[in-house]
Design an enzyme around this catalytic site. Structure first.
Site, PDB file in Angstrom:
ATOM      1  N   THR A 100      29.115 162.197  65.922  1.00 46.68           N
ATOM      2  CA  THR A 100      29.477 162.863  64.857  1.00 46.68           C
ATOM      3  C   THR A 100      29.353 164.139  65.197  1.00 46.68           C
ATOM      4  O   THR A 100      28.853 164.677  66.504  1.00 46.68           O
ATOM      5  CB  THR A 100      27.893 163.472  64.440  1.00 46.68           C
ATOM      6  OG1 THR A 100      27.234 162.282  63.733  1.00 46.68           O
ATOM      7  CG2 THR A 100      28.519 164.066  62.760  1.00 46.68           C
ATOM      8  N   LYS A 175      31.997 161.582  58.127  1.00 41.62           N
ATOM      9  CA  LYS A 175      30.051 161.760  58.230  1.00 41.62           C
ATOM     10  C   LYS A 175      29.701 163.465  58.122  1.00 41.62           C
ATOM     11  O   LYS A 175      28.579 163.359  57.375  1.00 41.62           O
ATOM     12  CB  LYS A 175      30.048 161.782  59.618  1.00 41.62           C
ATOM     13  CG  LYS A 175      29.033 162.093  60.513  1.00 41.62           C
ATOM     14  CD  LYS A 175      27.621 160.928  59.468  1.00 41.62           C
ATOM     15  CE  LYS A 175      26.458 161.704  60.204  1.00 41.62           C
ATOM     16  NZ  LYS A 175      26.285 160.992  61.328  1.00 41.62           N
ATOM     17  N   LYS A 243      22.993 171.045  64.749  1.00 41.15           N
ATOM     18  CA  LYS A 243      24.437 170.276  65.304  1.00 41.15           C
ATOM     19  C   LYS A 243      25.661 170.078  64.123  1.00 41.15           C
ATOM     20  O   LYS A 243      26.142 170.879  64.309  1.00 41.15           O
ATOM     21  CB  LYS A 243      24.076 169.887  66.629  1.00 41.15           C
ATOM     22  CG  LYS A 243      26.021 169.145  67.041  1.00 41.15           C
ATOM     23  CD  LYS A 243      26.527 167.837  66.520  1.00 41.15           C
ATOM     24  CE  LYS A 243      25.806 166.525  66.897  1.00 41.15           C
ATOM     25  NZ  LYS A 243      26.434 165.693  66.729  1.00 41.15           N
TER      26      LYS A 243
END
Length: 290
Positions: A100, A175, A243
Site C-alpha cells: 500500500t 486501497k 502509514k
C-alpha cells in the site's frame, strides 16, 4: 498468460508476504526471494525458495517481480537506482507492487518501467493475515489490461476478489478508499464493545447478534473477538495502518476533500503508537476505550 514455469521473484517476507509466497509455492511456482533479514525467510527457503543476495540479482533472474514492503520509501528503494528493480529487470518482464503506497509513486514506476519495456502494475491487497493465509485477499489492481491478464493466474492463487480498477495508480487509490472505510469502522467497533460492557451485556454475545446484521464488517467479525480476548498479535500493524491513513489523508487533501472520520482515526492511532503499540495489531485500538 504466464506459464507455471515462470520464475517468480518476491521482495518482502513480512506478515502478508510470507503467506502469499507460501501459497505460490504450493501452486508449484519456482520462487526466488530477497529480504533485508534472511533469517525471516528461512521457513520459505527450507520449503524450496531460492535466496538472492541482492535486489539486482533477483531482478535479473526472474520473469515476474512482486514487492510487498512497508513504506513508500521502501518501494522507492527497491525500484529505483542503479541497484534497483527497474535498472536490472529483463525487458518483457513484469513488476507488481502489492505494497500500500502512494498513487503518484505507482504512476512513476509505471512510466519508468514502460521506457524499459517492462510491464508494471500496482496491486495492493486487503484481508489481513487471515486473507493472506487462506489465499482470499481482495486485490485492487491498477495498470494496463494486458498486464493484468498476464499476471491474473498469480493473483488467483493469493486472492479471490480481484478487480482491475483502471490505469496506473488506480489500485492504490482504491486501497486508500478501503483504508478510509476501515478507519472510521474501527472506532465504531471499539465504541460498540465499550458500550456493551458498560451496559452490562456480554460483549461476545452481542457480537453474535450484530456481526450478521447491517453492522457486519471484517473488523467486527474478525478483529472484535481478538479485542475481547486481549489478542493484539498483528494481522496488520498499527504502524502500517498509520502509514496508510497518512497517505490517504494527504491524497484527500490534494483533491480538496474533507475526511473527518479518517482524521480522527489517525489521531487515535498515533496516540496508541505513542503508548508503545506501534508493533501491535490494529485491534489494539480497544485499549484507548478501556
Amino acid at each position: 498468460m504466464l506459464s507455471i514455469n515462470a520464475k517468480i521473484g518476491f521482495i518482502g517476507t513480512g506478515v502478508m508476504g510470507k503467506n502469499m509466497i507460501a501459497n505460490l509455492q504450493k501452486a508449484g511456482y519456482p520462487i526466488s526471494l530477497y529480504t533485508r533479514t534472511k533469517e525471516k525467510a528461512q521457513g520459505l527457503l527450507d520449503n524450496g525458495a531460492i535466496w538472492k543476495s541482492s535486489i539486482a540479482e533477483l531482478a535479473k533472474s526472474t520473469d515476474v517481480i512482486i514487492t510487498m514492503v512497508g513504506y513508500p520509501a521502501d518501494v522507492e528503494e527497491v525500484y529505483f537506482g542503479q541497484n534497483g528493480i527497474l535498472e536490472n529487470a529483463k525487458a518483457g518482464s513484469y513488476v507488481v507492487d502489492m505494497t500500500t503506497s502512494k498513487p503518484s509513486l505507482a504512476i512513476e514506476i509505471y512510466k519508468q518501467a514502460l521506457e524499459k519495456n517492462i510491464y508494471s502494475m500496482d496491486a495492493p491487497v486487503s484481508g489481513g493475515d487471515v486473507g493472506a493465509i487462506n489465499g482470499s485477499l481482495a486485490i485492487m489492481a491498477g495498470g494496463d489490461q494486458h498486464t493484468f491478464d498476464s499476471v491474473l493466474p498469480l493473483f488467483d492463487i493469493v486472492g479471490e476478489n480481484i478487480i482491475r480498477q483502471g490505469g496506473a495508480g488506480a489500485g492504490q487509490h482504491t486501497k486508500l478508499a478501503n483504508q478510509i472505510t476501515i478507519a472510521s469502522n474501527m472506532i465504531g467497533v471499539c465504541e460498540a464493545i465499550a458500550y456493551s460492557k458498560r451496559s452490562g451485556l456480554d460483549p461476545m454475545r452481542v457480537l453474535d447478534s450484530i456481526t450478521t446484521g447491517a453492522a457486519g464488517s471484517f473488523s467486527l467479525s474478525k478483529l472484535a473477538p481478538r479485542m475481547l480476548e486481549g489478542d493484539n498479535a498483528p494481522g496488520f500493524y498499527v504502524k502500517h495502518f498509520i502509514k496508510d491513513m497518512t497517505i490517504a489523508l494527504e491524497s484527500a487533501e490534494e483533491m480538496g476533500l474533507s475526511t473527518p472520520g479518517l482524521s480522527l482515526s489517525l489521531d487515535l492511532y498515533k496516540e496508541l503508537a505513542e503508548k508503545g503499540e506501534n508493533d501491535s495489531g490494529t485491534q489494539a485500538l480497544i485499549k484507548l476505550f478501556e
